[in-house]
Design an enzyme around this catalytic site. Structure first.
Site, PDB file in Angstrom:
ATOM      1  N   ASP A  44      17.953  13.419  -5.642  1.00  0.00           N
ATOM      2  CA  ASP A  44      17.983  14.650  -4.835  1.00  0.00           C
ATOM      3  C   ASP A  44      18.379  14.264  -3.414  1.00  0.00           C
ATOM      4  O   ASP A  44      18.140  13.141  -2.975  1.00  0.00           O
ATOM      5  CB  ASP A  44      16.595  15.326  -4.827  1.00  0.00           C
ATOM      6  CG  ASP A  44      16.669  16.817  -4.517  1.00  0.00           C
ATOM      7  OD1 ASP A  44      16.431  17.629  -5.427  1.00  0.00           O
ATOM      8  OD2 ASP A  44      16.981  17.167  -3.362  1.00  0.00           O
ATOM      9  N   ASN A  99      22.773  18.936 -12.075  1.00  0.00           N
ATOM     10  CA  ASN A  99      22.042  20.198 -11.842  1.00  0.00           C
ATOM     11  C   ASN A  99      22.047  20.641 -10.378  1.00  0.00           C
ATOM     12  O   ASN A  99      21.967  21.840 -10.112  1.00  0.00           O
ATOM     13  CB  ASN A  99      20.592  19.986 -12.329  1.00  0.00           C
ATOM     14  CG  ASN A  99      19.637  20.994 -11.730  1.00  0.00           C
ATOM     15  OD1 ASN A  99      19.576  22.141 -12.166  1.00  0.00           O
ATOM     16  ND2 ASN A  99      18.908  20.583 -10.691  1.00  0.00           N
ATOM     17  N   TYR A 164      30.159  31.174  -4.626  1.00  0.00           N
ATOM     18  CA  TYR A 164      29.249  30.698  -5.676  1.00  0.00           C
ATOM     19  C   TYR A 164      29.896  30.901  -7.050  1.00  0.00           C
ATOM     20  O   TYR A 164      29.910  29.993  -7.887  1.00  0.00           O
ATOM     21  CB  TYR A 164      27.924  31.454  -5.568  1.00  0.00           C
ATOM     22  CG  TYR A 164      26.831  30.925  -6.469  1.00  0.00           C
ATOM     23  CD1 TYR A 164      26.127  29.762  -6.142  1.00  0.00           C
ATOM     24  CD2 TYR A 164      26.492  31.574  -7.657  1.00  0.00           C
ATOM     25  CE1 TYR A 164      25.114  29.277  -6.966  1.00  0.00           C
ATOM     26  CE2 TYR A 164      25.483  31.097  -8.484  1.00  0.00           C
ATOM     27  CZ  TYR A 164      24.800  29.953  -8.129  1.00  0.00           C
ATOM     28  OH  TYR A 164      23.796  29.469  -8.963  1.00  0.00           O
ATOM     29  N   LYS A 168      30.933  28.083  -9.945  1.00  0.00           N
ATOM     30  CA  LYS A 168      30.296  28.064 -11.264  1.00  0.00           C
ATOM     31  C   LYS A 168      31.304  28.281 -12.397  1.00  0.00           C
ATOM     32  O   LYS A 168      31.158  27.720 -13.480  1.00  0.00           O
ATOM     33  CB  LYS A 168      29.170  29.098 -11.309  1.00  0.00           C
ATOM     34  CG  LYS A 168      28.008  28.763 -10.354  1.00  0.00           C
ATOM     35  CD  LYS A 168      27.415  27.386 -10.643  1.00  0.00           C
ATOM     36  CE  LYS A 168      26.212  27.061  -9.786  1.00  0.00           C
ATOM     37  NZ  LYS A 168      25.582  25.767 -10.120  1.00  0.00           N
ATOM     38  N   THR A 199      13.077  30.052  -8.700  1.00  0.00           N
ATOM     39  CA  THR A 199      13.069  28.711  -8.100  1.00  0.00           C
ATOM     40  C   THR A 199      13.206  28.889  -6.581  1.00  0.00           C
ATOM     41  O   THR A 199      13.128  29.995  -6.082  1.00  0.00           O
ATOM     42  CB  THR A 199      14.273  27.874  -8.593  1.00  0.00           C
ATOM     43  OG1 THR A 199      15.467  28.476  -8.057  1.00  0.00           O
ATOM     44  CG2 THR A 199      14.383  27.806 -10.097  1.00  0.00           C
TER      45      THR A 199
END
Ligand SMILES: NC(=O)c1ccc[n+]([C@@H]2O[C@H](COP(=O)([O-])OP(=O)(O)OC[C@H]3O[C@@H](n4cnc5c(N)ncnc54)[C@H](O)[C@@H]3O)[C@@H](O)[C@H]2O)c1
Length: 287
Positions: A44, A99, A164, A168, A199
């Protein structure tokens, strides 16, 4: 086909690398893989968050977990991650989960190019780098598996999410292409396309002021699922050697509407957009 079979599915006893493992879906992937006997490198950009995930794994399971700081948009850091992962795990990597991602919203003509670049840097280049540096290693070791985390945004074309959506849909195309290209090299690919999952993505994202609180509220209160549930479904699809994970009913509905008639779908979306704006105004947000 390949090195995996029913008795030895890719989600069991994996030697895995998960990017964006410090929060949300990434943390759920890391924990679930450990519960299934895997050992995990938790990467991360936020080392403390990655370390928290690794500590959770060590306290809840008997698996090994390692925290590594890595900005997936920087190629040298992902290359270093690919080398370090093997050393830390003491084994060839068998599963890579690209991810890490960030949220960006706003009207097309109001989003700055800097924000576009930031979104592309993490959401698209991050996945390209992950595939670029790990595919040769997986090939060298006789095969493996890759999960790329895209989004339903990759096919829904929702307004005010252009950057975005572009990242994707590119991850979707990348995954579809790799699935075909890598099949003969015993490398399985799965691409995850969820709608809302509660999240930290809205809190960490860049959204116009009038939406940010509302979007987070919507995400936390009206999502049909949890990150753990989405992860279980993805690993099931991967183990069954399926390319797509479309985990929720609304994600499936949009998927089929778009496939059955892209033209009607896009017109409906355009017609519904003013209603969305009315809803935002009614919710009391300043425009
Ligand atoms: N939450 C949703 O509704 C939703 C829906 C569809 C797809 N997704 C996708 O799921 C993935 C995970 O997001 P999440 O919802 O768990 O969000 P999150 O914000 O909870 O977690 C994202 C993690 O990625 C890390 N990260 C950010 N930039 C990074 C970088 N440059 N390098 C490495 N790590 C970085 C963050 O520190 C964080 O730990 C993303 O790709 C996101 O686009 C989320």
């Amino acid at each position: 086909m390949g090195i995996f079979n029913k008795k030895n599915p890719p989600s069991r006893n994996a030697y895995a690398v998960v990017t964006g493992a410090g929060s949300g879906i990434g943390r759920s992937f890391a924990l679930e893989l450990a519960r299934r006997g895997g050992h995990v490198v938790c990467a991360d950009i936020n080392l403390d968050a990655a370390q928290e995930t690794a500590d959770l794994i060590q306290s809840l399971t008997s698996s090994h977990a390692y925290a590594v700081q890595c900005d997936v948009g920087i190629k040298e850091q992902v290359q270093a991650l690919s080398e370090q992962a093997e050393q830390l795990l003491g084994h060839a990597v068998t599963l890579v989960i690209n991810n890490a991602g960030v949220g960006l919203g706003g009207k097309f003509d109001e989003v700055s190019l800097e924000d576009w670049q930031w979104c592309m840097h993490v959401n698209l280049w991050g996945v390209i780098h992950g595939c670029h540096y790990f595919v040769p290693k997986l090939k060298q070791n006789g095969g493996g598996a890759i999960i790329n985390v895209a989004s339903a945004a990759g096919y829904t074309a929702a307004p005010e999410m252009t950057a975005y959506n572009v990242t994707k849909s590119s991850v979707l195309a990348l995954s579809e292409t790799l699935s075909a290209e890598l099949r003969s090299a015993n490398i399985r690919v799965n691409v995850l396309c969820p709608t809302l999952v509660p999240t930290n993505i809205m809190k960490n994202g860049r959204l116009p002021k009038q939406y940010s609180g509302l979007a987070d509220q919507l995400l936390m209160n009206h999502a049909f699922t949890t990150s753990d549930d989405v992860v279980q479904k993805t690993l099931k699809q991967l183990d069954a050697d399926r390319l797509y994970t479309i985990p929720q009913p609304d994600a499936k509905l949009f998927w089929w509407m778009k496939r059955l008639s892209p033209q009607i779908y896009t017109k409906l979306l355009g017609a519904g957009y003013p209603l969305f704006n009315k809803y935002i105004k009614k919710a009391g947000a300043p425009s």
